[in-house]
Design a protein around this motif. Structure first.
Motif, PDB file in Angstrom:
ATOM      1  N   GLY A 347      30.342  51.907  43.245  1.00  0.00           N
ATOM      2  CA  GLY A 347      29.316  50.883  43.367  1.00  0.00           C
ATOM      3  C   GLY A 347      28.602  50.566  42.068  1.00  0.00           C
ATOM      4  O   GLY A 347      27.807  49.637  42.008  1.00  0.00           O
ATOM      5  N   THR A 348      28.857  51.364  41.023  1.00  0.00           N
ATOM      6  CA  THR A 348      28.259  51.135  39.710  1.00  0.00           C
ATOM      7  C   THR A 348      29.265  50.386  38.833  1.00  0.00           C
ATOM      8  O   THR A 348      30.419  50.782  38.752  1.00  0.00           O
ATOM      9  N   VAL A 349      28.815  49.344  38.175  1.00  0.00           N
ATOM     10  CA  VAL A 349      29.692  48.442  37.408  1.00  0.00           C
ATOM     11  C   VAL A 349      31.049  48.285  38.091  1.00  0.00           C
ATOM     12  O   VAL A 349      32.092  48.572  37.497  1.00  0.00           O
ATOM     13  N   PRO A 350      31.074  47.829  39.338  1.00  0.00           N
ATOM     14  CA  PRO A 350      32.350  47.735  40.072  1.00  0.00           C
ATOM     15  C   PRO A 350      33.356  46.810  39.407  1.00  0.00           C
ATOM     16  O   PRO A 350      34.562  47.007  39.531  1.00  0.00           O
ATOM     17  N   TRP A 351      32.864  45.809  38.667  1.00  0.00           N
ATOM     18  CA  TRP A 351      33.768  44.877  37.999  1.00  0.00           C
ATOM     19  C   TRP A 351      34.585  45.574  36.912  1.00  0.00           C
ATOM     20  O   TRP A 351      35.735  45.207  36.671  1.00  0.00           O
ATOM     21  N   LEU A 352      33.993  46.602  36.253  1.00  0.00           N
ATOM     22  CA  LEU A 352      34.712  47.315  35.194  1.00  0.00           C
ATOM     23  C   LEU A 352      35.914  48.055  35.771  1.00  0.00           C
ATOM     24  O   LEU A 352      37.012  48.009  35.212  1.00  0.00           O
TER      25      LEU A 352
END
Length: 446
Positions: A347-352
């Motif tokens: 859920g943290t920087v999911p785009w990365l």
């Protein structure tokens, strides 16, 4: 007539000399060139149209997995089996592809494959039985399996001097279809009243469009075939066979003796394990981490969108090098980083993590490129493609099932994602062997 005849005719000197300085080109001389160019463009469009339809069968289902499970009463393990159906179909049907292509021609078989995809995707949307849903999904995936094996063969046969850019077009179109289905399936479903059946069934209409294009190719080639086409095709085949040396295009190779073929099969299988596990489970992984359902679909679309430009550029870059080992390592390391990121902080920087996993999945166009580079003739590519893809997809079958079982037993994604990260290590090792600059014909005859 295909573009394959043109380069061969030029090389062998079979083209008649140009007329002495006439400014006007006679219509009779211009017509065959226009026909050839038009047929090549139509076939290129058909390849792209087919590729766009080879992944929505899976990714549209991944985006709606929870409503489908609820609607059909599927457990997590059964859903894992559903995620394993694609590689199972690819393994079984891939073996049949060369024989069907010899009897009917690769273009006719790919046309039939488009019909199977359209029928399966449309029909599965109307059933209330999980078993029938699985069978109809298998029908659509049977079409995908045949096209998977034979489209690289079509490219090698009809675009012999443009293999890398055509593989790039094919791979890019695959990524476009995958990302399009992942990004729009949920919004389309919501716009049509929230019925998952409509959200899945709409992708059958896209397959119908591809079927019509391939029917156009099939009929156009039959109408245009004649003595001139046969002569040029024979010339091209003879030229390719002469260039191949002792391993002619129609010789059945003892491919089991080729270490490169085995390495390619293992590489194909391991990258397929990661790809189909990610396509089947990634929206659920993000959703369990607190990401909304629609945003999870968009993140899966991002995974595939990353591979759109890379899939177009990578085959051209890989074909220019003597070997492709650098790309094998870079893509493998990106995947390890992506899966570990999902494992500990989805859920943290999911785009990365989506970008890194998307880069890792570009191992698929790299594998396709190596299939075209590791054999000298269309016949060699047919045998290598059938062997590597069939065995490779067979290797990948346990992956999605095991992921579903591990998730069901633990209720968490640590073990499934750790498994995917771990499997990228042997993927890199066998990929280093498969990426060496050599031809299976040389290994197989020893």
């Amino acid at each position: 007539m295909s573009t394959a005849a043109d380069p061969a005719a030029t090389e062998t000197g079979s083209r008649p000399p140009a007329a002495p300085s006439t400014e006007k080109t006679t219509p009779g001389a211009a017509a065959p060139a226009a026909v050839r160019n038009g047929a090549a463009v139509l076939l290129a469009v058909a390849v792209a149209a087919a590729a766009v339809n080879l992944r929505p069968v899976v990714t549209s289902l991944g985006a709606l997995l929870d409503p489908v499970r609820d609607g059909l009463g599927m457990s997590a393990t059964t859903a894992g089996l559903l995620a394993a159906v694609p590689p199972l179909c690819f393994a079984l049907l891939g073996v049949c592809a060369p024989g069907l292509a010899r009897r009917m021609g690769p273009i006719a078989v790919v046309t039939a494959a488009m019909a199977a995809i359209a029928a399966g995707v449309l029909a599965r949307s109307f059933t209330g039985s999980a078993v029938v849903f699985l069978l109809l999904t298998a029908l659509a995936l049977a079409g995908v399996a045949l096209a998977n094996v034979l489209i690289p063969v079509v490219i090698k046969r009809y675009f012999p001097d443009r293999v890398a850019p055509m593989i790039g077009l094919y791979s890019m179109s695959l990524s476009v279809g995958t990302s399009l289905a992942a990004a729009t399936t949920v919004p389309l479903t919501n716009a049509m009243g929230g019925d998952w059946r409509l959200g899945l069934g709409v992708w059958g209409l896209l397959a119908v469009v591809a079927l019509l294009v391939w029917l156009g190719v099939l009929f156009a080639r039959r109408e245009k075939s004649g003595p001139a086409t046969a002569t040029a095709t024979a010339t091209a085949t003879a030229t390719a066979a002469a260039a191949a040396g002792p391993a002619a295009a129609h010789v059945k190779l003892p491919i089991l003796r080729s270490r490169t073929a085995w390495a390619l099969a293992a590489f194909f299988g391991l990258q397929s394990t990661s790809a189909y596990s990610a396509m089947g489970w990634l929206p659920k992984i993000y959703h369990d981490a607190g990401v909304s359902e629609s945003a999870s679909g968009v993140l899966l679309a991002l995974v595939m969108a990353v591979s759109v430009p890379v899939s177009f550029l990578l085959p051209n870059l890989a074909a220019r090098r003597g070997d492709q080992r650098l790309y094998v390592v870079v893509l493998g390391l990106a995947g390890i980083a992506g899966f570990l990121g999902l494992m500990f902080a989805a859920g943290t920087v999911p785009w990365l993590w989506a970008v890194l996993v998307g880069l890792s999945m570009c191992a698929f166009p790299l594998a396709l490129t190596m299939l075209g580079l590791r054999a000298r003739t269309p016949g060699g590519v047919t045998q290598l493609s059938a062997f590597a893809q069939s065995l490779g997809y067979l290797i990948s079958i346990p992956g999605p099932i095991l992921m579903g079982a591990l998730y069901q037993s633990t209720g968490r994604w640590y073990l499934p994602l750790g498994l995917l990260a771990l499997l990228l290590v042997p993927q890199m090792l066998v990929g280093l062997r498969a990426a060496r600059a050599r031809h299976i014909e040389d290994e197989a005859v020893r």
